[in-house]
Enzyme design. Structure first.
Site, short mmCIF file in Angstrom:
data_model
loop_
_atom_site.label_atom_id
_atom_site.label_comp_id
_atom_site.label_asym_id
_atom_site.label_seq_id
_atom_site.Cartn_x
_atom_site.Cartn_y
_atom_site.Cartn_z
N ASP A 18 -0.04 1.31 4.53
CA ASP A 18 -0.25 1.96 3.23
C ASP A 18 0.74 1.44 2.19
OD1 ASP A 18 -2.14 3.45 4.51
OD2 ASP A 18 -1.41 5.39 3.79
N GLY A 54 -4.04 6.64 0.47
CA GLY A 54 -2.64 6.19 0.35
C GLY A 54 -1.87 6.79 -0.81
N SER A 81 0.48 9.16 -0.91
CA SER A 81 1.92 9.38 -0.71
C SER A 81 2.67 8.05 -0.73
CB SER A 81 2.18 10.13 0.59
OG SER A 81 1.68 9.39 1.68
N ALA A 82 2.09 7.03 -0.10
CA ALA A 82 2.77 5.72 -0.07
C ALA A 82 2.88 5.17 -1.49
CB ALA A 82 1.99 4.74 0.81
N PRO A 125 -6.52 10.86 -5.01
CA PRO A 125 -6.67 12.17 -4.35
C PRO A 125 -5.73 12.27 -3.14
CG PRO A 125 -8.76 10.93 -4.33
CD PRO A 125 -7.76 10.10 -5.06
N ALA A 146 -6.65 12.21 1.28
CA ALA A 146 -8.03 11.73 1.30
C ALA A 146 -8.15 10.34 1.92
CB ALA A 146 -8.60 11.71 -0.12
O1 PMV Z 1 -2.64 8.26 5.30
P1 PMV Z 1 -3.96 7.57 5.24
O2 PMV Z 1 -5.09 8.46 5.45
O3 PMV Z 1 -4.03 6.70 4.03
O4 PMV Z 1 -4.05 6.57 6.50
C1 PMV Z 1 -3.04 5.79 7.01
C2 PMV Z 1 -3.57 4.76 7.96
C3 PMV Z 1 -3.36 5.05 9.44
O5 PMV Z 1 -3.73 3.86 10.12
C4 PMV Z 1 -4.23 6.18 9.93
C5 PMV Z 1 -1.91 5.38 9.75
C6 PMV Z 1 -0.96 4.21 9.59
O6 PMV Z 1 0.21 4.46 9.33
O7 PMV Z 1 -1.38 3.05 9.73
#
Ligand code: PMV
Length: 333
Positions: A158, A113, A115-116, A107, A110
């Site tokens: 991520d 991760g 996009s990564a 998702p 959410a």
């Molecule tokens: O993008 P998310 O929601 O998967 O979160 C990333 C994790 C954070 O610690 C909030 C940002 C980071 O780059 O570490």
């Protein structure tokens, strides 16, 4: 130079953060786990220096309200074009192109991760399409560009988790320690269905840390201890200790303003239904929370409590391998 193959494909997992989100940007270690939800990329080498990135599924998963509040399709796909471009540059194929198709089960917005994982899959597929197998540290390095485009100042947790897979301890800028445990904790994930932008949340925390450095220094110290203790609890299979640490980590995230009323409601309900611990996971502001469950019965009790409150619970398991790629059209699904 290796001969380009017609098609290549790659798969990269999403992730859960067990401890240390946000504080990892400020210097604490984080503990994260790759999960069995994936981004898929297929890539085809092209002779012209053209980049084509298509992602129907990705856009189709956005709700109407989100689609309105988000940039247009072109803008949404820009980090993924960047992932393909930087992969080609890194392979010394500056004048070549690639046509990429992406699909994502994770998702979006959410905290898991998405996009990564998508960037990591594109990088691996693009290099395989040009006959190269990039090592994981290089994939991770390249993925930092598109993640920075999207998130401003990401820690790297991520894309490191998506690249290496399994359970890892991560510290900025790129320290990855794979953690081996005898038994994985049983975690229930629940989506608030409120989706948001990581960039704004990370920016607000960095701003808060500049404005109130003393309070943040002490929190960063506490979260560093929590992350280390989480590793010890995981290694000892001590779920009671792990649950308490998750609870405390959640409180600290509430203090810095990145939780959301729906997240807090689900966290409280999970604990009330018997979870050994519960916390938001990822950037917050909506997104997902996780609950540590003792057994199947408890998992289904907590799942139905969360569903009644409007959450979407689902079970995930660990992905032990991280990114994988193949030099044919098999999309590794
Ligand atoms: O993008 P998310 O929601 O998967 O979160 C990333 C994790 C954070 O610690 C909030 C940002 C980071 O780059 O570490």
């Amino acid at each position: 130079m290796a001969k380009p193959s017609l098609y290549a494909s790659a798969r990269a997992p999403g992730k859960l953060i067990l401890a240390g989100e946000h504080f990892v940007v400020l210097g604490s270690p984080a503990v994260s786990m790759a999960i069995n939800l994936y981004a898929f990329a297929t890539a085809q080498a092209t002779a012209e220096a053209e980049l084509k990135v298509e992602a129907n599924i990705l856009l189709a998963t956005l709700g109407d309200a989100e689609r309105k509040s988000r940039p247009d399709t072109k803008e949404l796909l820009e980090p993924f074009r960047l992932a393909a471009r930087e992969s080609l540059d890194s392979l010394g194929r500056k004048r070549k192109g690639v046509s990429v198709e992406i699909e994502c089960q994770i998702p979006i917005g959410a905290g898991l991760g998405s996009s990564a994982a998508t960037a990591v899959a594109i990088i691996a597929a693009t290099s395989r399409a040009y006959g190269a197998t990039m090592d994981k540290s290089r994939i991770c390095q390249i993925a930092f560009g598109p993640e920075s485009y999207l998130h401003g100042s990401p820690s790297g947790v991520d894309h490191a988790t998506s690249t290496y897979g399994g359970l890892i301890q991560f510290s900025k800028p790129d320290k990855v320690t794979k953690v081996r445990v005898k038994r994985m904790p049983s975690l229930l994930v629940c989506d608030t269905n409120v989706h948001r932008s990581t960039k704004g949340l990370v920016r607000s925390v960095v701003k808060g840390a500049k404005a109130d450095s003393e309070a943040y220094r002490s929190r960063v110290g506490e979260v560093s201890e929590i992350s280390k203790a989480v590793l010890r609890a995981l290694r000892r299979s001590d779920d009671v200790e792990l649950g308490e640490l998750m609870n405390r980590n959640h409180e600290l995230l509430v203090e810095i303003g990145v939780s959301h009323p729906m997240l807090d409601k689900l966290v409280m309900a999970a604990r009330k239904a018997g979870a050994l611990g519960a916390k938001m996971t990822g950037a917050g502001g909506g997104g997902c929370m996780i609950a540590l469950c003792e057994d199947e019965q408890m998992t289904s009790r907590i799942g139905s409590a969360l569903r009644k409150l409007g959450g979407s619970p689902y079970l995930v398991s660990i992905d032990p391998t991280g990114v994988v790629s193949s030099t044919n059209s098999t999309v590794l699904k």
